[in-house]
Design a protein around this motif. Structure first.
Motif, PDB file in Angstrom:
ATOM      1  N   SER A  26       0.841  -1.194   0.000  1.00  0.00           N
ATOM      2  CA  SER A  26       0.000   0.000   0.000  1.00  0.00           C
ATOM      3  C   SER A  26       0.873   1.240   0.000  1.00  0.00           C
ATOM      4  O   SER A  26       1.867   1.302   0.721  1.00  0.00           O
ATOM      5  CB  SER A  26      -0.907  -0.004   1.237  1.00  0.00           C
ATOM      6  N   GLY A  27       0.500   2.223  -0.802  1.00  0.00           N
ATOM      7  CA  GLY A  27       1.304   3.433  -0.933  1.00  0.00           C
ATOM      8  C   GLY A  27       2.219   3.422  -2.139  1.00  0.00           C
ATOM      9  O   GLY A  27       2.807   4.443  -2.464  1.00  0.00           O
ATOM     10  N   SER A  28       2.367   2.275  -2.803  1.00  0.00           N
ATOM     11  CA  SER A  28       3.164   2.206  -4.028  1.00  0.00           C
ATOM     12  C   SER A  28       2.285   2.503  -5.238  1.00  0.00           C
ATOM     13  O   SER A  28       1.059   2.521  -5.147  1.00  0.00           O
ATOM     14  CB  SER A  28       3.824   0.828  -4.162  1.00  0.00           C
ATOM     15  N   THR A  29       2.922   2.711  -6.384  1.00  0.00           N
ATOM     16  CA  THR A  29       2.217   3.122  -7.597  1.00  0.00           C
ATOM     17  C   THR A  29       2.546   2.162  -8.731  1.00  0.00           C
ATOM     18  O   THR A  29       3.717   1.835  -8.951  1.00  0.00           O
ATOM     19  CB  THR A  29       2.621   4.547  -8.011  1.00  0.00           C
ATOM     20  N   VAL A  30       1.519   1.721  -9.442  1.00  0.00           N
ATOM     21  CA  VAL A  30       1.713   0.859 -10.602  1.00  0.00           C
ATOM     22  C   VAL A  30       2.141   1.730 -11.782  1.00  0.00           C
ATOM     23  O   VAL A  30       1.395   2.607 -12.215  1.00  0.00           O
ATOM     24  CB  VAL A  30       0.425   0.081 -10.942  1.00  0.00           C
ATOM     25  N   LYS A  31       3.343   1.500 -12.289  1.00  0.00           N
ATOM     26  CA  LYS A  31       3.867   2.286 -13.386  1.00  0.00           C
ATOM     27  C   LYS A  31       3.592   1.662 -14.745  1.00  0.00           C
ATOM     28  O   LYS A  31       3.481   2.360 -15.750  1.00  0.00           O
ATOM     29  CB  LYS A  31       5.382   2.472 -13.217  1.00  0.00           C
ATOM     30  N   GLN A  32       3.484   0.355 -14.793  1.00  0.00           N
ATOM     31  CA  GLN A  32       3.277  -0.308 -16.079  1.00  0.00           C
ATOM     32  C   GLN A  32       2.630  -1.659 -15.833  1.00  0.00           C
ATOM     33  O   GLN A  32       3.003  -2.390 -14.924  1.00  0.00           O
ATOM     34  CB  GLN A  32       4.616  -0.488 -16.801  1.00  0.00           C
ATOM     35  N   GLY A  33       1.661  -1.999 -16.678  1.00  0.00           N
ATOM     36  CA  GLY A  33       1.023  -3.302 -16.601  1.00  0.00           C
ATOM     37  C   GLY A  33      -0.319  -3.243 -15.894  1.00  0.00           C
ATOM     38  O   GLY A  33      -0.684  -2.257 -15.257  1.00  0.00           O
ATOM     39  N   GLU A  34      -1.060  -4.333 -16.012  1.00  0.00           N
ATOM     40  CA  GLU A  34      -2.379  -4.455 -15.402  1.00  0.00           C
ATOM     41  C   GLU A  34      -2.504  -5.835 -14.763  1.00  0.00           C
ATOM     42  O   GLU A  34      -2.070  -6.840 -15.330  1.00  0.00           O
ATOM     43  CB  GLU A  34      -3.493  -4.274 -16.437  1.00  0.00           C
ATOM     44  N   ARG A  35      -3.103  -5.875 -13.573  1.00  0.00           N
ATOM     45  CA  ARG A  35      -3.313  -7.139 -12.882  1.00  0.00           C
ATOM     46  C   ARG A  35      -4.525  -7.017 -11.966  1.00  0.00           C
ATOM     47  O   ARG A  35      -4.820  -5.941 -11.449  1.00  0.00           O
ATOM     48  CB  ARG A  35      -2.089  -7.508 -12.020  1.00  0.00           C
ATOM     49  N   HIS A  36      -5.235  -8.138 -11.802  1.00  0.00           N
ATOM     50  CA  HIS A  36      -6.244  -8.217 -10.757  1.00  0.00           C
ATOM     51  C   HIS A  36      -5.536  -8.498  -9.432  1.00  0.00           C
ATOM     52  O   HIS A  36      -4.623  -9.321  -9.375  1.00  0.00           O
ATOM     53  CB  HIS A  36      -7.256  -9.323 -11.045  1.00  0.00           C
ATOM     54  N   ALA A  37      -5.951  -7.817  -8.383  1.00  0.00           N
ATOM     55  CA  ALA A  37      -5.265  -7.941  -7.094  1.00  0.00           C
ATOM     56  C   ALA A  37      -6.272  -8.204  -5.990  1.00  0.00           C
ATOM     57  O   ALA A  37      -7.457  -7.852  -6.084  1.00  0.00           O
ATOM     58  CB  ALA A  37      -4.469  -6.671  -6.778  1.00  0.00           C
ATOM     59  N   LEU A  38      -5.803  -8.837  -4.944  1.00  0.00           N
ATOM     60  CA  LEU A  38      -6.608  -9.134  -3.763  1.00  0.00           C
ATOM     61  C   LEU A  38      -6.095  -8.306  -2.602  1.00  0.00           C
ATOM     62  O   LEU A  38      -4.922  -8.383  -2.240  1.00  0.00           O
ATOM     63  CB  LEU A  38      -6.529 -10.626  -3.408  1.00  0.00           C
ATOM     64  N   VAL A  39      -6.970  -7.507  -2.009  1.00  0.00           N
ATOM     65  CA  VAL A  39      -6.601  -6.695  -0.846  1.00  0.00           C
ATOM     66  C   VAL A  39      -6.763  -7.561   0.397  1.00  0.00           C
ATOM     67  O   VAL A  39      -7.856  -8.004   0.722  1.00  0.00           O
ATOM     68  CB  VAL A  39      -7.487  -5.431  -0.748  1.00  0.00           C
ATOM     69  N   TYR A  40      -5.652  -7.799   1.094  1.00  0.00           N
ATOM     70  CA  TYR A  40      -5.700  -8.667   2.271  1.00  0.00           C
ATOM     71  C   TYR A  40      -5.406  -7.910   3.567  1.00  0.00           C
ATOM     72  O   TYR A  40      -5.502  -8.495   4.661  1.00  0.00           O
ATOM     73  CB  TYR A  40      -4.689  -9.816   2.124  1.00  0.00           C
ATOM     74  N   ALA A  41      -5.049  -6.631   3.493  1.00  0.00           N
ATOM     75  CA  ALA A  41      -4.762  -5.858   4.702  1.00  0.00           C
ATOM     76  C   ALA A  41      -5.038  -4.385   4.420  1.00  0.00           C
ATOM     77  O   ALA A  41      -4.831  -3.902   3.303  1.00  0.00           O
ATOM     78  CB  ALA A  41      -3.312  -6.034   5.152  1.00  0.00           C
ATOM     79  N   THR A  42      -5.528  -3.691   5.434  1.00  0.00           N
ATOM     80  CA  THR A  42      -5.797  -2.252   5.325  1.00  0.00           C
ATOM     81  C   THR A  42      -5.319  -1.564   6.592  1.00  0.00           C
ATOM     82  O   THR A  42      -5.095  -2.198   7.628  1.00  0.00           O
ATOM     83  CB  THR A  42      -7.302  -1.972   5.144  1.00  0.00           C
ATOM     84  N   GLY A  43      -5.157  -0.252   6.508  1.00  0.00           N
ATOM     85  CA  GLY A  43      -4.833   0.540   7.692  1.00  0.00           C
ATOM     86  C   GLY A  43      -3.489   0.193   8.281  1.00  0.00           C
ATOM     87  O   GLY A  43      -2.480   0.066   7.587  1.00  0.00           O
ATOM     88  N   VAL A  44      -3.470  -0.005   9.601  1.00  0.00           N
ATOM     89  CA  VAL A  44      -2.217  -0.258  10.314  1.00  0.00           C
ATOM     90  C   VAL A  44      -1.663  -1.645  10.031  1.00  0.00           C
ATOM     91  O   VAL A  44      -0.521  -1.946  10.396  1.00  0.00           O
ATOM     92  CB  VAL A  44      -2.423  -0.083  11.831  1.00  0.00           C
ATOM     93  N   ASN A  45      -2.448  -2.511   9.391  1.00  0.00           N
ATOM     94  CA  ASN A  45      -1.965  -3.858   9.084  1.00  0.00           C
ATOM     95  C   ASN A  45      -1.125  -3.907   7.814  1.00  0.00           C
ATOM     96  O   ASN A  45      -0.535  -4.941   7.514  1.00  0.00           O
ATOM     97  CB  ASN A  45      -3.151  -4.816   8.955  1.00  0.00           C
ATOM     98  N   THR A  46      -1.076  -2.810   7.056  1.00  0.00           N
ATOM     99  CA  THR A  46      -0.273  -2.772   5.845  1.00  0.00           C
ATOM    100  C   THR A  46       1.184  -2.432   6.189  1.00  0.00           C
ATOM    101  O   THR A  46       1.502  -2.038   7.313  1.00  0.00           O
ATOM    102  CB  THR A  46      -0.817  -1.727   4.868  1.00  0.00           C
ATOM    103  N   PHE A  47       2.051  -2.610   5.195  1.00  0.00           N
ATOM    104  CA  PHE A  47       3.464  -2.284   5.386  1.00  0.00           C
ATOM    105  C   PHE A  47       3.633  -0.800   5.701  1.00  0.00           C
ATOM    106  O   PHE A  47       4.372  -0.419   6.611  1.00  0.00           O
ATOM    107  CB  PHE A  47       4.237  -2.663   4.120  1.00  0.00           C
TER     108      PHE A  47
END
Length: 240
Positions: A26-47
């Motif tokens: 979380s907080g990073s930016t996709v610069k190239q490419g496309e993918r389906h992703a699964l969100v498994y952590a939010t808030g304080v549980n993220t890196f």
């Protein structure tokens, strides 16, 4: 495979390759490419959230708090010395005594005056008001003060060393059309048009978006009845 910019988290200058099964922070930016992703952590549980929580959990003592502690200690020591002097003078020097009753022990009254007069009761209040006024002045210039003690820290600062990249800039790409010098018989408008044709706006890559949005007639490029049809697209990469 996608290229992800993690500079805000790790300081890496180049995008990182991420394959299926890898973790995109979380907080990073996709610069190239496309993918389906699964969100498994939010808030304080993220890196990013855990890093922010570690910063908040630090117990750094501000310099102004150390100064206030020193002033308070000096006041307490001074009060203690004067209490000893008062007791020695009143009881030892003058031989005064204390009896039960109103105003029958002037020594205790004098001690109360020393304690109340020597205690810095209003110092915290005056200091808080002063720092709040300083924070208000900084806010007028666009500075956000997260801790009140930071105002005093800045007042005692001689040199500020800052990393310019991505912090003091707008972090926004743009094309200086006036500085463009096309060659081979191509004018500036054709150059901007060809650049817009080479861009792909589906993936929202930053360079592709600025190339596309700079062209004044960008909405007609890929119109159904337009003059251009895309046959194949090769994405931009810094290597090529």
């Amino acid at each position: 495979m996608v290229y992800i910019d993690q500079a805000a988290l790790t300081g890496e200058s180049l995008p990182v390759k991420k394959f299926p099964g890898d973790v995109a922070f979380s907080g990073s930016t996709v610069k190239q490419g496309e993918r389906h992703a699964l969100v498994y952590a939010t808030g304080v549980n993220t890196f990013f959230g855990r890093a922010a929580a570690l910063i908040r959990s630090t117990n750094n003592v501000a310099n102004i708090q150390k100064v206030m502690t020193s002033i308070g200690a000096v006041c307490l020591v001074t009060i203690g010395i004067w209490i000893v002097v008062e007791l020695a003078v009143q009881f030892g020097g003058y031989g005064h005594g204390c009896r039960i009753g109103q105003e029958q022990c002037p020594t205790l009254t004098n001690l109360l005056v020393i304690i109340v007069g020597g205690s810095p009761i209003a110092m915290r209040t005056v200091l808080s008001v002063t720092l709040a006024l300083g924070a208000a002045q900084l806010a007028k210039h666009g500075a956000i003060v997260a801790r009140m003690s930071a105002v005093e820290e800045m007042a005692g600062m001689d040199v500020l060393c800052s990393d310019k990249t991505g912090t003091l800039t707008l972090n926004k790409l743009s094309i200086d059309v006036a500085a463009a010098h096309p060659m081979g018989g191509v004018d500036v408008n054709d150059l901007i048009k060809y650049a817009a044709l080479s861009a792909d706006t589906v993936g929202e890559e930053a360079i592709d978006l600025v190339l596309h949005n700079t062209y004044c007639d960008k909405d007609r490029l890929w119109a159904p009845a337009g003059p251009y049809t895309r046959l194949r697209f090769v994405p931009f990469n810094p290597t090529d």
